[in-house]
Design a protein around this motif. Structure first.
Motif, PDB file in Angstrom:
ATOM      1  N   GLU A 183      29.728 -37.994  26.907  1.00 48.62           N
ATOM      2  CA  GLU A 183      29.385 -37.672  28.471  1.00 48.62           C
ATOM      3  C   GLU A 183      30.924 -37.214  28.904  1.00 48.62           C
ATOM      4  OE1 GLU A 183      28.550 -40.450  32.327  1.00 48.62           O
ATOM      5  OE2 GLU A 183      29.354 -41.594  30.271  1.00 48.62           O
ATOM      6  N   ASP A 184      32.155 -37.534  28.346  1.00 38.26           N
ATOM      7  CA  ASP A 184      33.379 -37.229  28.897  1.00 38.26           C
ATOM      8  C   ASP A 184      34.208 -37.148  28.080  1.00 38.26           C
ATOM      9  OD1 ASP A 184      35.189 -36.584  30.883  1.00 38.26           O
ATOM     10  OD2 ASP A 184      35.513 -38.628  31.482  1.00 38.26           O
ATOM     11  N   SER A 221      30.405 -47.842  38.630  1.00 37.14           N
ATOM     12  CA  SER A 221      29.627 -47.477  37.465  1.00 37.14           C
ATOM     13  C   SER A 221      30.354 -46.740  36.277  1.00 37.14           C
ATOM     14  CB  SER A 221      28.376 -46.435  38.091  1.00 37.14           C
ATOM     15  OG  SER A 221      28.917 -45.227  38.529  1.00 37.14           O
ATOM     16  N   ARG A 222      31.477 -46.439  36.396  1.00 38.12           N
ATOM     17  CA  ARG A 222      32.510 -45.956  35.231  1.00 38.12           C
ATOM     18  C   ARG A 222      32.653 -47.145  34.228  1.00 38.12           C
ATOM     19  NH1 ARG A 222      37.826 -46.449  34.696  1.00 38.12           N
ATOM     20  NH2 ARG A 222      38.688 -47.874  36.144  1.00 38.12           N
ATOM     21  N   TRP A 223      32.436 -48.275  34.514  1.00 41.09           N
ATOM     22  CA  TRP A 223      32.234 -49.328  33.808  1.00 41.09           C
ATOM     23  C   TRP A 223      31.210 -49.746  32.853  1.00 41.09           C
ATOM     24  CZ3 TRP A 223      36.867 -51.994  32.213  1.00 41.09           C
ATOM     25  CH2 TRP A 223      38.011 -51.743  33.001  1.00 41.09           C
ATOM     26  N   THR A 243      40.826 -43.285  35.828  1.00 36.83           N
ATOM     27  CA  THR A 243      39.628 -43.182  36.505  1.00 36.83           C
ATOM     28  C   THR A 243      38.489 -42.611  35.680  1.00 36.83           C
ATOM     29  OG1 THR A 243      40.356 -40.996  37.198  1.00 36.83           O
ATOM     30  CG2 THR A 243      40.687 -42.901  38.818  1.00 36.83           C
ATOM     31  N   THR A 244      38.880 -42.457  34.243  1.00 37.16           N
ATOM     32  CA  THR A 244      37.884 -41.917  33.359  1.00 37.16           C
ATOM     33  C   THR A 244      36.716 -42.839  33.091  1.00 37.16           C
ATOM     34  OG1 THR A 244      39.063 -42.941  31.412  1.00 37.16           O
ATOM     35  CG2 THR A 244      39.700 -40.557  32.098  1.00 37.16           C
ATOM     36  N   LEU A 245      35.772 -42.163  32.818  1.00 36.40           N
ATOM     37  CA  LEU A 245      34.259 -43.108  32.391  1.00 36.40           C
ATOM     38  C   LEU A 245      34.698 -44.103  31.148  1.00 36.40           C
ATOM     39  CD1 LEU A 245      31.567 -40.328  32.908  1.00 36.40           C
ATOM     40  CD2 LEU A 245      32.170 -42.258  34.441  1.00 36.40           C
ATOM     41  N   SER A 246      34.161 -45.355  31.270  1.00 36.12           N
ATOM     42  CA  SER A 246      34.211 -46.128  30.053  1.00 36.12           C
ATOM     43  C   SER A 246      33.717 -45.417  28.851  1.00 36.12           C
ATOM     44  CB  SER A 246      33.897 -47.679  30.496  1.00 36.12           C
ATOM     45  OG  SER A 246      32.388 -47.698  30.736  1.00 36.12           O
ATOM     46  N   SER A 247      32.732 -44.822  28.978  1.00 34.34           N
ATOM     47  CA  SER A 247      32.090 -44.139  27.560  1.00 34.34           C
ATOM     48  C   SER A 247      32.937 -43.590  26.832  1.00 34.34           C
ATOM     49  CB  SER A 247      31.043 -43.210  28.099  1.00 34.34           C
ATOM     50  OG  SER A 247      31.526 -41.991  28.704  1.00 34.34           O
TER      51      SER A 247
END
Length: 177
Positions: free
Chosen positions: A29-30, A98-100, A147-151
């Motif tokens: 995803e990122d 939601s990033r978590w 601030t990055t996505l947890s994925s």
């Protein structure tokens, strides 16, 4: 993993391979650019193990399983996992966090391996869950500070541990082939 039930050994190997594919996919995803080839390679290896051991599971379906007589409890465990993951994601979404979500789902999945190990009579499944929970807790400070996505963190942790576990399980199962 470490079970005396051939069908369960094959199925767990297949399932962990499939779930490695899923987690490596979510990690895409990122990802940083230099991770992409490794995430893709992990996905391909996971699918390969899933297909190979899925076929072996089907060919050995008549073999006994540790779950015999416990299928209802297995269903309860899976339902609880799905509800916990979904409810947690709903709360995170409503809080604007939601990033978590990937991290939360990973924690729920890892935690569910502990009672699952009891149902499957397979300590190896519990070891995987403990390793995952420790690794997921280690990345929390880094996730809080970014601030990055947890994925980006949860996906590779889950994918790598599941792929490694599936590969170990495949090696253990090799004499039965």
């Amino acid at each position: 993993m470490l079970t005396g039930f051939l069908r369960d050994q094959f199925f767990t190997t297949a399932w962990f391979g499939l779930m490695a594919f899923v987690w490596f996919g979510w990690a895409q995803e990122d990802p940083p650019r230099n991770w992409r080839i490794w995430l893709g390679a992990g996905s391909v290896l996971g699918v390969g193990l899933a297909v190979a051991f899925g076929v072996l599971t089907a060919a050995n379906w008549d073999q006994p399983s540790a779950l015999e007589g416990k299928y209802a409890w297995f269903g309860v465990l899976v339902a609880a996992e799905v509800v916990a993951a979904g409810a947690g994601c709903l709360v995170l979404a409503r809080r604007g966090a939601s990033r978590w979500m990937a991290w939360w789902v990973a924690v729920v999945v890892a935690a569910h391996f502990l009672p699952l190990a009891l149902l499957l009579n397979d300590i190896g499944v519990a070891v995987v869950g403990v390793v995952q929970l420790v690794a997921l807790s280690v990345v929390v400070p880094r996730l809080r500070g970014s601030t990055t996505l947890s994925s980006r963190s949860a996906g590779p942790i889950m994918g790598a541990t599941l792929l490694l576990s599936a590969a170990i399980s495949a090696v253990i199962a090799a004499p039965e082939l």
